[in-house]
Design an enzyme around this catalytic site. Structure first.
Site, PDB file in Angstrom:
ATOM      1  N   SER A 191      -0.983  -0.969  -5.959  1.00 40.15           N
ATOM      2  CA  SER A 191      -0.885  -2.184  -6.764  1.00 40.15           C
ATOM      3  C   SER A 191      -0.319  -1.892  -8.135  1.00 40.15           C
ATOM      4  O   SER A 191      -0.507  -0.804  -8.686  1.00 40.15           O
ATOM      5  CB  SER A 191      -2.262  -2.815  -6.937  1.00 40.15           C
ATOM      6  N   HIS A 234       0.800  -1.222   0.000  1.00 43.92           N
ATOM      7  CA  HIS A 234       0.000   0.000   0.000  1.00 43.92           C
ATOM      8  C   HIS A 234       0.836   1.277   0.000  1.00 43.92           C
ATOM      9  O   HIS A 234       0.303   2.355  -0.189  1.00 43.92           O
ATOM     10  CB  HIS A 234      -0.975  -0.018   1.188  1.00 43.92           C
ATOM     11  N   LYS A 270     -15.221  -7.218  -7.185  1.00 46.57           N
ATOM     12  CA  LYS A 270     -14.466  -8.070  -8.109  1.00 46.57           C
ATOM     13  C   LYS A 270     -13.815  -9.224  -7.351  1.00 46.57           C
ATOM     14  O   LYS A 270     -13.839 -10.362  -7.810  1.00 46.57           O
ATOM     15  CB  LYS A 270     -13.396  -7.217  -8.818  1.00 46.57           C
ATOM     16  N   ASP A 271     -13.256  -8.907  -6.176  1.00 48.03           N
ATOM     17  CA  ASP A 271     -12.645  -9.957  -5.345  1.00 48.03           C
ATOM     18  C   ASP A 271     -13.697 -10.975  -4.908  1.00 48.03           C
ATOM     19  O   ASP A 271     -13.427 -12.168  -4.830  1.00 48.03           O
ATOM     20  CB  ASP A 271     -11.984  -9.349  -4.104  1.00 48.03           C
ATOM     21  N   GLU A 317       3.680 -33.948  -0.033  1.00 48.42           N
ATOM     22  CA  GLU A 317       2.428 -33.410  -0.545  1.00 48.42           C
ATOM     23  C   GLU A 317       2.668 -32.777  -1.915  1.00 48.42           C
ATOM     24  O   GLU A 317       3.787 -32.350  -2.213  1.00 48.42           O
ATOM     25  CB  GLU A 317       1.897 -32.338   0.413  1.00 48.42           C
TER      26      GLU A 317
END
Lengths: 384, 73
Positions: free
Chosen positions: A210, A206, A232-233, A276
């Site tokens: 972005s 921040h 949107k997220d 894994e």
């Protein structure tokens, strides 16, 4: 009403929330690829919450650990859901973080001025790997025990102090109760350190804002995070929830290993010890070097390559949308990682050994040779 | 005339996706938009990601098959 809300959001703590989650200015052209960061945050919260409830019923003792996991599955109300959510949640977390990392690579989000964001992100990935590894040991199944034995024994490759470090990690002379106890303790602690590191990641992000698909500075055309980016997220979160639910309810053991439903037995080694799925590419790199210390150094080099990436990037252009050469190398890297993941679960024999070695070489060539050189090649081609 | 950037804080709560009409254009030209997104990287993804992956896996399975046959006869 609006004025009331505005004055409410000017209070000390709420002002910070407002600045980072509501009014936070974001580029107007962010695509869905930018939603994986927040989805990873949700994964972390889910893992911590399910982990806390699982810890209420789990017993970190070699005689009781396996049985306590069965107790969670059979006797605890909704225990199966908690456990499957936690076990598959780790896989989901890695899927989301790997996609988040690949997006950063493709769009050059690691370049100046966001070096710190990238470095903290790589540290978070390292902490995640550590947490997931020690978490996989806790059910005390065959793969837990032998996976822990193989991976912790890697420390013995360090010259002079290697054996002492291994014994220190084990808390004894083999993987035993002391190992399980310390792994449980660390598995509880590390997620909170990851949460702290995630906050640093967000604060660092921040500071400069972005990146965006064009890769250019977007200081003028910005929109508030709420409601635009949050909506949107939200689309990404819903799609993720459907995907995640598919695993929990329809294929909860698909990503696990059946041998982990056999209690740990130090007297019986499984035919193939596989980690894994999210560790398989790194495991393939480790196995592609026919020397223990060399393999350990190669694993170290994977993370060093990621850490130094912002400083060896020479291209003037950030986004791969405008870097056709890099785009090709990037998709080759994606193929390379998929192949390394596939090689990691194959037996150590021909032709898998050779494929693994070629794939490992390309992995390092991409980061340590192509990335520094490509910018200069692009510069040369642009000047022609 | 140059555009004067608006102060974010002053407009955040008065803006709504519905009120500003940004949702109207959501499905406008949807088909070509999707086609562009899908085909944008299709050649690179096909040639540099899918092809090497599939080719390597096929090579390995063919190698193992040949090895099996070699041992058999």
């Amino acid at each position: 009403m609006i004025m009331k809300r505005l004055s409410f959001l000017k209070q000390p703590l709420l002002a910070a929330v407002n600045d980072h989650l509501i009014d936070y200015p974001t580029p107007a052209n962010l695509s869905y690829w930018w939603g994986f960061g927040s989805t990873a945050g949700i994964c972390l919260i889910l893992q911590i919450l399910t982990g806390i409830f699982l810890a209420m019923h789990y017993t970190p003792h070699i005689d009781l650990a396996f049985l306590s996991v069965e107790h969670i599955m059979r006797d605890v109300e909704g225990g199966w859901f908690l456990r499957y959510m936690h076990a598959n949640g780790a896989s989901m977390f890695f899927i989301v973080v790997y996609l988040h990392l690949l997006r950063g690579l493709y769009y050059g989000s690691y370049t100046s001025p966001r070096e710190l964001v990238w470095i903290v992100g790589v540290i978070i990935l390292l902490l995640m790997i550590l947490t997931a590894f020690i978490g996989y040991v806790l059910p005390w199944g065959q793969m837990s025990f032998w996976g822990a034995t193989v991976i912790t024994s890697l420390a013995s490759a360090i010259p002079v102090v290697g054996t002492d470090i291994t014994h220190w990690l084990w808390g004894g002379f083999s993987v035993d109760n002391a190992t399980l106890n310390r792994f449980f303790s660390l598995h509880y602690l590390l997620p909170f350190i990851i949460a702290g590191a995630s906050l640093v990641h967000i604060v660092a992000l921040h500071q400069y804002g972005s990146n965006n698909p064009l890769g250019c500075s977007a200081t003028v055309d910005k929109i508030p995070f709420y409601p635009y980016l949050l909506l949107k997220d939200l689309v990404g979160w819903v799609v993720f929830a459907i995907f995640f639910s598919g695993f929990i309810f329809f294929a909860p053991n698909l990503l696990g290993h059946p041998d982990n439903y056999i209690p740990a037995n130090p007297m019986s080694t499984p035919a193939h010890i596989v980690p894994e799925w999210y560790f398989l590419p790194v495991y393939a790199i480790l196995r592609s070097i026919p020397n223990k210390l060399g393999g350990v150094l190669a694993i170290g080099l994977v993370f060093v390559s990621l850490l130094i990436l912002p400083f060896i990037h020479t291209s003037q252009i950030r986004s791969s949308s405008f870097r056709p050469l890099h785009r090709k190398l990037f998709f080759l890297l994606v193929a390379d990682c998929l192949l390394l993941g596939w090689i990691g679960c194959q037996p150590v024999e021909d032709p898998y050994v050779l494929i693994g070695q070629i794939a490992s070489i390309y992995f390092f060539l991409y980061f340590l040779v192509a990335m520094p050189l490509l910018g200069k090649v692009e510069q040369f081609l642009l000047q022609k | 005339m140059a555009k004067i950037p608006a102060r974010l804080r002053s407009v955040t709560y008065t803006l709504s996706p519905m009120r500003t009409g940004v949702m109207h254009g959501l499905f406008k030209d949807w088909a070509s938009g999707m086609a562009k997104r899908v085909t944008e990287n299709a050649v690179d993804v096909g040639l540099f990601c899918a092809l090497p992956t599939i080719a390597t896996v096929m090579y390995a399975s063919n190698y193992k098959e040949q090895e099996k046959l070699h041992h058999r006869y």
